[in-house]
Design an enzyme around this catalytic site. Structure first.
Site, PDB file in Angstrom:
ATOM      1  N   GLU A   1      40.740  29.658  20.070  1.00 32.72           N
ATOM      2  CA  GLU A   1      40.816  29.316  21.798  1.00 32.72           C
ATOM      3  C   GLU A   1      39.522  28.895  22.046  1.00 32.72           C
ATOM      4  O   GLU A   1      39.371  28.082  22.922  1.00 32.72           O
ATOM      5  CB  GLU A   1      41.352  30.987  22.414  1.00 32.72           C
ATOM      6  CG  GLU A   1      42.746  30.928  22.271  1.00 32.72           C
ATOM      7  CD  GLU A   1      43.136  32.297  22.896  1.00 32.72           C
ATOM      8  OE1 GLU A   1      44.235  32.717  22.869  1.00 32.72           O
ATOM      9  OE2 GLU A   1      42.569  32.961  23.518  1.00 32.72           O
TER      10      GLU A   1
ATOM     11  N   HIS B   1      42.687  35.154  31.534  1.00 31.74           N
ATOM     12  CA  HIS B   1      43.154  35.206  30.160  1.00 31.74           C
ATOM     13  C   HIS B   1      42.097  35.945  29.448  1.00 31.74           C
ATOM     14  O   HIS B   1      40.711  35.786  29.805  1.00 31.74           O
ATOM     15  CB  HIS B   1      43.445  33.997  29.651  1.00 31.74           C
ATOM     16  CG  HIS B   1      43.607  33.820  28.035  1.00 31.74           C
ATOM     17  ND1 HIS B   1      44.774  34.098  27.623  1.00 31.74           N
ATOM     18  CD2 HIS B   1      42.672  33.563  27.031  1.00 31.74           C
ATOM     19  CE1 HIS B   1      44.632  33.826  26.272  1.00 31.74           C
ATOM     20  NE2 HIS B   1      43.358  33.634  26.127  1.00 31.74           N
TER      21      HIS B   1
ATOM     22  N   TYR C   1      49.287  27.884  25.015  1.00 36.67           N
ATOM     23  CA  TYR C   1      50.359  28.815  24.992  1.00 36.67           C
ATOM     24  C   TYR C   1      51.374  28.617  23.989  1.00 36.67           C
ATOM     25  O   TYR C   1      52.400  29.253  24.062  1.00 36.67           O
ATOM     26  CB  TYR C   1      50.835  29.035  26.439  1.00 36.67           C
ATOM     27  CG  TYR C   1      49.776  30.034  26.979  1.00 36.67           C
ATOM     28  CD1 TYR C   1      49.288  31.230  26.690  1.00 36.67           C
ATOM     29  CD2 TYR C   1      49.284  29.399  28.265  1.00 36.67           C
ATOM     30  CE1 TYR C   1      48.429  31.833  27.711  1.00 36.67           C
ATOM     31  CE2 TYR C   1      48.336  30.084  29.222  1.00 36.67           C
ATOM     32  CZ  TYR C   1      48.099  31.221  28.751  1.00 36.67           C
ATOM     33  OH  TYR C   1      46.975  32.076  29.673  1.00 36.67           O
TER      34      TYR C   1
ATOM     35  N   ASN D   1      48.136  36.623  36.984  1.00 43.83           N
ATOM     36  CA  ASN D   1      47.443  37.495  36.697  1.00 43.83           C
ATOM     37  C   ASN D   1      45.985  37.402  36.540  1.00 43.83           C
ATOM     38  O   ASN D   1      45.044  38.042  35.669  1.00 43.83           O
ATOM     39  CB  ASN D   1      48.160  38.387  35.288  1.00 43.83           C
ATOM     40  CG  ASN D   1      48.206  37.558  34.265  1.00 43.83           C
ATOM     41  OD1 ASN D   1      47.764  36.299  34.231  1.00 43.83           O
ATOM     42  ND2 ASN D   1      48.669  38.205  33.297  1.00 43.83           N
TER      43      ASN D   1
ATOM     44  N   LYS E   1      42.222  32.035  35.864  1.00 49.29           N
ATOM     45  CA  LYS E   1      43.497  31.097  35.985  1.00 49.29           C
ATOM     46  C   LYS E   1      43.602  30.360  37.257  1.00 49.29           C
ATOM     47  O   LYS E   1      42.790  30.805  38.323  1.00 49.29           O
ATOM     48  CB  LYS E   1      44.704  32.072  35.723  1.00 49.29           C
ATOM     49  CG  LYS E   1      44.520  32.490  34.363  1.00 49.29           C
ATOM     50  CD  LYS E   1      45.916  33.296  33.992  1.00 49.29           C
ATOM     51  CE  LYS E   1      46.189  33.874  32.639  1.00 49.29           C
ATOM     52  NZ  LYS E   1      47.399  34.567  32.335  1.00 49.29           N
TER      53      LYS E   1
HETATM   54  N1  UDP Z   1      53.361  36.061  31.526  1.00 52.23           N
HETATM   55  C1  UDP Z   1      54.556  36.008  32.231  1.00 52.23           C
HETATM   56  N2  UDP Z   1      55.684  36.885  32.274  1.00 52.23           N
HETATM   57  C2  UDP Z   1      55.572  37.668  31.282  1.00 52.23           C
HETATM   58  C3  UDP Z   1      54.752  37.770  30.422  1.00 52.23           C
HETATM   59  C4  UDP Z   1      53.406  36.949  30.322  1.00 52.23           C
HETATM   60  O1  UDP Z   1      54.400  35.015  33.078  1.00 52.23           O
HETATM   61  O2  UDP Z   1      56.813  38.564  31.094  1.00 52.23           O
HETATM   62  C5  UDP Z   1      52.372  35.198  31.334  1.00 52.23           C
HETATM   63  C6  UDP Z   1      51.089  35.844  32.035  1.00 52.23           C
HETATM   64  O3  UDP Z   1      50.342  34.691  32.780  1.00 52.23           O
HETATM   65  C7  UDP Z   1      50.146  36.187  30.801  1.00 52.23           C
HETATM   66  C8  UDP Z   1      50.678  34.947  29.995  1.00 52.23           C
HETATM   67  O4  UDP Z   1      51.876  34.789  30.181  1.00 52.23           O
HETATM   68  O5  UDP Z   1      48.823  36.393  30.893  1.00 52.23           O
HETATM   69  C9  UDP Z   1      50.409  35.219  28.457  1.00 52.23           C
HETATM   70  O6  UDP Z   1      51.029  36.401  27.920  1.00 52.23           O
HETATM   71  P1  UDP Z   1      50.785  37.449  26.982  1.00 52.23           P
HETATM   72  O7  UDP Z   1      51.927  38.491  26.387  1.00 52.23           O
HETATM   73  O8  UDP Z   1      49.953  36.805  25.976  1.00 52.23           O
HETATM   74  O9  UDP Z   1      49.699  38.329  28.074  1.00 52.23           O
HETATM   75  P2  UDP Z   1      48.210  38.423  28.094  1.00 52.23           P
HETATM   76  O10 UDP Z   1      47.642  38.320  26.642  1.00 52.23           O
HETATM   77  O11 UDP Z   1      47.569  37.443  29.218  1.00 52.23           O
HETATM   78  O12 UDP Z   1      47.971  39.871  28.538  1.00 52.23           O
HETATM   79 MG    MG Z   2      47.908  36.953  25.306  1.00 45.93          MG
END
Ligand code: UDP
Ligand code: MG
Length: 138
Positions: free
Chosen positions: A127, A116, A50, A113, A10
């Site tokens: 994806e 991905h 997303y 974070n 990211k």
């Molecule tokens: N994200 C965020 N706030 C939240 C949850 C997710 O900003 O409360 C962002 C974060 O960058 C995350 C992405 O949205 O990686 C996609 O969310 P997901 O729940 O799919 O998490 P992941 O699969 O990446 O662990």
């Molecule tokens: Mg996810």
């Protein structure tokens, strides 16, 4: 069984120069890099990638973050790649990520974070196709 998954380094990872360290970790974990290309996502592209989160309160901010700088999508292959990548990444919120996980080590917030990882075989297929053609990964 060999499986493919998609990761994205990211914008925070690129900006903080953590790409090398994270790629080294992925290689140590036995992932083979089948494809990689640095790209700058448009707003439309980030929104589409997303789309599953379009009704979440964090969607707008997430799209802004993901378009704030270059990202580095990579197609990875390994035994049990999808589950193993999720394990090595750690929880979405770095405060909850297990010690030794990539997010525990490199993420700066629940949004920024670092990385991905696809969360299911169906999503991995979609994806991977979002960023790479079948010919590129052959
Ligand atoms: N994200 C965020 N706030 C939240 C949850 C997710 O900003 O409360 C962002 C974060 O960058 C995350 C992405 O949205 O990686 C996609 O969310 P997901 O729940 O799919 O998490 P992941 O699969 O990446 O662990
Ligand atoms: Mg996810």
């Amino acid at each position: 069984m060999k499986q493919r998954t998609l990761t994205i380094l990211k914008p925070d990872t690129v900006a903080r120069r953590n790409c090398g360290a994270i790629i080294a970790r992925l290689e140590q974990e036995g992932f083979e890099i089948l494809g990689a290309r640095m790209v700058r996502l448009s707003e439309e592209q980030a929104m589409a990638f997303y789309a599953v989160h379009k009704d979440k309160p964090f969607y707008r901010s997430l799209v802004e973050f993901m378009t704030s700088g270059p990202v580095w999508p990579m197609a990875l292959e390994r035994d049990n790649a999808i589950e193993h990548l999720r394990l090595v990444m750690g929880a979405t919120d770095p405060a909850k990520a297990a010690p030794g996980t990539i997010r525990q080590q490199f993420a700066s917030s629940i949004e920024r974070n670092a990385i991905h990882g696809s969360d299911s075989p169906e999503n991995a297929r979609t994806e991977l196709a979002f960023f790479f053609s079948a010919v590129e990964l052959a």
